[in-house]
Design a protein around this motif. Structure first.
Motif, short mmCIF file in Angstrom:
data_model
loop_
_atom_site.label_atom_id
_atom_site.label_comp_id
_atom_site.label_asym_id
_atom_site.label_seq_id
_atom_site.Cartn_x
_atom_site.Cartn_y
_atom_site.Cartn_z
N GLN A 8 0.83 -1.20 0.00
CA GLN A 8 0.00 0.00 0.00
C GLN A 8 0.86 1.25 0.00
O GLN A 8 1.79 1.41 0.79
N HIS A 9 0.55 2.18 -0.89
CA HIS A 9 1.29 3.42 -1.07
C HIS A 9 0.49 4.55 -0.44
O HIS A 9 -0.71 4.68 -0.68
N MET A 10 1.15 5.40 0.38
CA MET A 10 0.43 6.42 1.13
C MET A 10 1.15 7.77 1.02
O MET A 10 2.36 7.83 0.79
N ASN A 11 0.37 8.84 1.19
CA ASN A 11 0.91 10.19 1.23
C ASN A 11 1.21 10.59 2.66
O ASN A 11 0.42 10.33 3.57
N LEU A 12 2.36 11.24 2.86
CA LEU A 12 2.68 11.81 4.17
C LEU A 12 2.16 13.23 4.20
O LEU A 12 2.77 14.15 3.64
N LEU A 13 1.02 13.44 4.82
CA LEU A 13 0.43 14.77 4.91
C LEU A 13 1.24 15.63 5.89
O LEU A 13 1.76 15.13 6.89
N LYS A 125 -11.44 18.37 -0.74
CA LYS A 125 -10.62 19.28 0.05
C LYS A 125 -9.16 19.06 -0.34
O LYS A 125 -8.81 18.07 -0.98
N VAL A 126 -8.31 20.01 0.04
CA VAL A 126 -6.90 19.93 -0.34
C VAL A 126 -6.03 20.04 0.91
O VAL A 126 -6.32 20.79 1.84
N GLN A 127 -4.96 19.24 0.93
CA GLN A 127 -3.97 19.27 2.01
C GLN A 127 -2.58 19.17 1.41
O GLN A 127 -2.38 18.50 0.39
N ALA A 128 -1.62 19.83 2.05
CA ALA A 128 -0.23 19.72 1.62
C ALA A 128 0.35 18.39 2.08
O ALA A 128 -0.02 17.86 3.13
N LEU A 129 1.25 17.84 1.27
CA LEU A 129 1.96 16.62 1.66
C LEU A 129 3.45 16.86 1.51
O LEU A 129 3.90 17.71 0.74
N CYS A 130 4.23 16.10 2.29
CA CYS A 130 5.68 16.30 2.31
C CYS A 130 6.46 15.09 1.83
O CYS A 130 7.69 15.12 1.79
N GLY A 131 5.78 14.01 1.46
CA GLY A 131 6.48 12.83 0.98
C GLY A 131 5.52 11.66 0.87
O GLY A 131 4.29 11.83 0.91
N PHE A 132 6.10 10.47 0.74
CA PHE A 132 5.31 9.26 0.54
C PHE A 132 5.88 8.13 1.40
O PHE A 132 7.05 8.15 1.77
N VAL A 133 5.04 7.16 1.69
CA VAL A 133 5.47 6.02 2.49
C VAL A 133 4.70 4.79 2.03
O VAL A 133 3.56 4.88 1.58
N ASP A 134 5.36 3.63 2.09
CA ASP A 134 4.63 2.38 1.89
C ASP A 134 4.92 1.47 3.07
O ASP A 134 5.92 1.65 3.78
N ARG A 135 4.02 0.52 3.29
CA ARG A 135 4.13 -0.35 4.45
C ARG A 135 4.39 -1.78 4.01
O ARG A 135 3.61 -2.35 3.25
#
Length: 223
Positions: A8-13, A125-135
């Motif tokens: 699973q690929h996720m955004n780091l908000l 809605k919109v949020q800033a993200l600073c990177g990505f993470v997978d588990r």
């Protein structure tokens, strides 16, 4: 990363001020509402909200999580929710609907490329993200489709269409070099996706197939 990790690929908000750090992202700074008139490349925000963003930021654009189960995220599902979670920002944590801000003009964010999901939904809605993470581990495995095109020297083309590809760490029918870099802080960084082709049922005659191979002759070529 989403293609190569097999998980699973996720955004780091961007976290809220004072939020407790967490491996897959702390409590996020509050999302802001996307206003009417937005397009896939221009995100219209309310008075004062645009000041929270700057050129060079990445943003995630999607709706709130409201307790639904099943597949969530746009333009493709980024997760499958088995049991409701308490994070209102969860959909934006897993969405593929992300972009790079190139300009902030008045109350509008201009993006470098169109959002993959197109015009934002009315509840976005919109949020800033600073990177990505997978588990590593977990139960959700993304599936993909792929179309490979080989160009011939006389204008002919060969197409390989795989309707279903699952990430595979072992036996792989398809291996795709995605991105690479040599000679840096690390000797070599390479993202390589390995996939197992899965069968689909062809609606034409009910046959089970893994891949469709097509040949398009060059214009005016003899058959």
């Amino acid at each position: 990363m989403a293609l190569a990790t097999g998980s699973q690929h996720m955004n780091l908000l961007v976290p809220a001020t004072g939020a407790t750090p967490a491996a897959d992202g702390a409590r996020a700074a509050a999302a802001v509402v996307v206003q009417n008139g937005s397009t896939a490349t221009s995100i219209v925000l309310g008075a004062g909200d645009a000041a929270k963003f700057a050129a060079g930021m990445w943003v995630a654009v999607d709706g709130d999580y409201t307790g639904q189960s099943g597949y969530v995220g746009s333009p493709i599902a980024g997760a499958y929710v088995r049991q409701a979670v308490s994070d209102v920002d969860y959909v934006r944590r897993i969405t593929f609907n992300v972009g790079l801000v190139t300009q902030v003009n008045g109350g509008t964010l201009t993006l470098a490329q169109p959002l993959p999901g197109g015009v934002p939904a009315p509840d976005a809605k919109v949020q800033a993200l600073c990177g990505f993470v997978d588990r590593e581990g977990g139960s959700f495995r993304q599936e993909w489709s792929a179309l490979f095109v080989l160009q011939g020297g006389q204008g002919e083309r060969v197409f390989f269409h795989y309707p279903r590809l699952q990430p595979s760490a072992e036996a792989a029918e398809v291996s795709i070099p995605i991105a690479g870099k040599q000679k840096g802080a690390l000797e070599r960084v390479l993202l390589e996706g390995r996939f197992l082709a899965m069968p689909v049922t062809d609606p034409l005659d009910g046959e089970r197939v893994l891949c469709y191979r097509s040949f398009l002759p060059a214009p005016n070529a003899l058959i």
